[in-house]
Design an enzyme around this catalytic site. Sequence first.
Site, PDB file in Angstrom:
ATOM      1  N   HIS A  16      33.243  34.295  37.134  1.00  0.00           N
ATOM      2  CA  HIS A  16      34.694  34.828  37.633  1.00  0.00           C
ATOM      3  C   HIS A  16      35.518  33.368  37.524  1.00  0.00           C
ATOM      4  O   HIS A  16      36.734  33.557  37.273  1.00  0.00           O
ATOM      5  CB  HIS A  16      34.548  35.718  38.556  1.00  0.00           C
ATOM      6  CG  HIS A  16      33.966  37.116  38.738  1.00  0.00           C
ATOM      7  ND1 HIS A  16      34.694  38.256  38.922  1.00  0.00           N
ATOM      8  CD2 HIS A  16      32.685  37.457  38.232  1.00  0.00           C
ATOM      9  CE1 HIS A  16      34.046  39.494  38.503  1.00  0.00           C
ATOM     10  NE2 HIS A  16      32.898  38.721  38.139  1.00  0.00           N
ATOM     11  N   ASP A 119      41.357  37.894  41.822  1.00  0.00           N
ATOM     12  CA  ASP A 119      40.314  38.519  41.144  1.00  0.00           C
ATOM     13  C   ASP A 119      40.020  40.034  41.258  1.00  0.00           C
ATOM     14  O   ASP A 119      40.354  40.388  42.391  1.00  0.00           O
ATOM     15  CB  ASP A 119      38.939  37.978  41.414  1.00  0.00           C
ATOM     16  CG  ASP A 119      37.824  38.119  40.861  1.00  0.00           C
ATOM     17  OD1 ASP A 119      37.342  37.437  39.732  1.00  0.00           O
ATOM     18  OD2 ASP A 119      36.981  38.865  41.479  1.00  0.00           O
TER      19      ASP A 119
END
Length: 436
Positions: A16, A119
């Site tokens: 990520h 995120d």
Amino acid sequence: MAKAHLVFVPSPGMGHLASAVEVAKLLLTRDHRLSISVLILELPLVNSKIQNYIESVQDSSSSLSNRLRFIDLPKDESELSNFASFFERQKTNVKEAVLKITQSESSVDSPRLAGFVLDMFCTPMIDVADDFGAPSYIFFTSGAAFLGFLLYVQKIHDEENFDPIQFKEKDTELRFREVRGIMVNTFLELESHAIESFKTLPVYPVGPILNVESNGRNTHQEIMQWLDGQPVASVVFLCFGSMGSFGEDQLKEIACALEHSGYRFLWSVRRPPPPGKPASPTDYENPQEVLPQGFLERTAAFGKVIGWAPQAAILAHPAVGGFVSHCGWNSVLESLWFGVPIATWPMYAEQQFNAFEMVIELGLAVEIKMEYSKESGMMVNCDEIERGIRCLMENNSEKRKKVKEMSEKGRMTLIEGGSSYYWLGRLIEDVMDNLA
């Protein structure tokens, strides 16, 4: 001319974080009015790979260094019970870091805070953005089809009082519809149906966002030299992501399939973490201890067993002709980027969803065990694995051609005139409008 500052809050996982940094670099390269601070959240377990990665980015992005900053937040020493509570505890640290940013940029010609890029797992930080009166954007590191599924779950939760706990763990927050827009790591040509289905929320397909710059020659010379000695498209590569590992019984079934198939192989074998421990797999000092007796000797002429793998560098090598993968979205995009067909073996998270999309909907992959789940304790036997490998490597010219065509489309979409280039421009326009 107005200058805008974005605060990125990526999830602390390596996959990520790397995707978030790549999209940050893309934004900065595209528009000189932007500057970005990336806040690094640290889990209780120290991950030296993350720090090494950040240092490598700083070294390789010197032209952007005055507009790209990394800010380490205080390490969270609490026991990691779930991600939602971790992000809740980090709110104060994020708020203090952003306060320092805004105070240091108080002069007339300094960049102004234009938004937070969060995120997909960091939605609790929407509250922090609201405190600063700044809009939030999500960077969704999976595909558009899975985003559509989550938005549908949220819709029936909000409008029909549907309880989604049967799909997700109890601490999941469904807040995507609160944000200004969602960047998705995909591209129109790959997921046109899913992307065109979004009607009420701005969605920006800006992918494929990948970190494929390293060729692995310096860090993994032995692996790359072995591949140099293999014929073009002859090697099947088996790798199951940074969190993927199997128990000894399943490893023996994979070994049996590889030996019986006779195909050249490069296999990343990792040791599972202790039961109940939130840790990453590690490398075996001697993988022979978990493989069938004599396996390494019998396959030495055509196979190689390794530990951690420089996945992008391996997929880029012309000797690799197939990829047995857990179907993490980054891995799917990397395989398409390099034109390497996948045999799907999903393990956790949304990987079953990705595998179904790749095999059934898009026809870009073959199946080993699409419904596999590591939590179920399911065992995939030697025959099933061998069948999947043969299907991947033999008589597959039509599927291989489709993957190559999608590879070309993915590369073209990022350059001027491409669909992702267009959507990135639209996103920048929206960010700059926040300063008006």
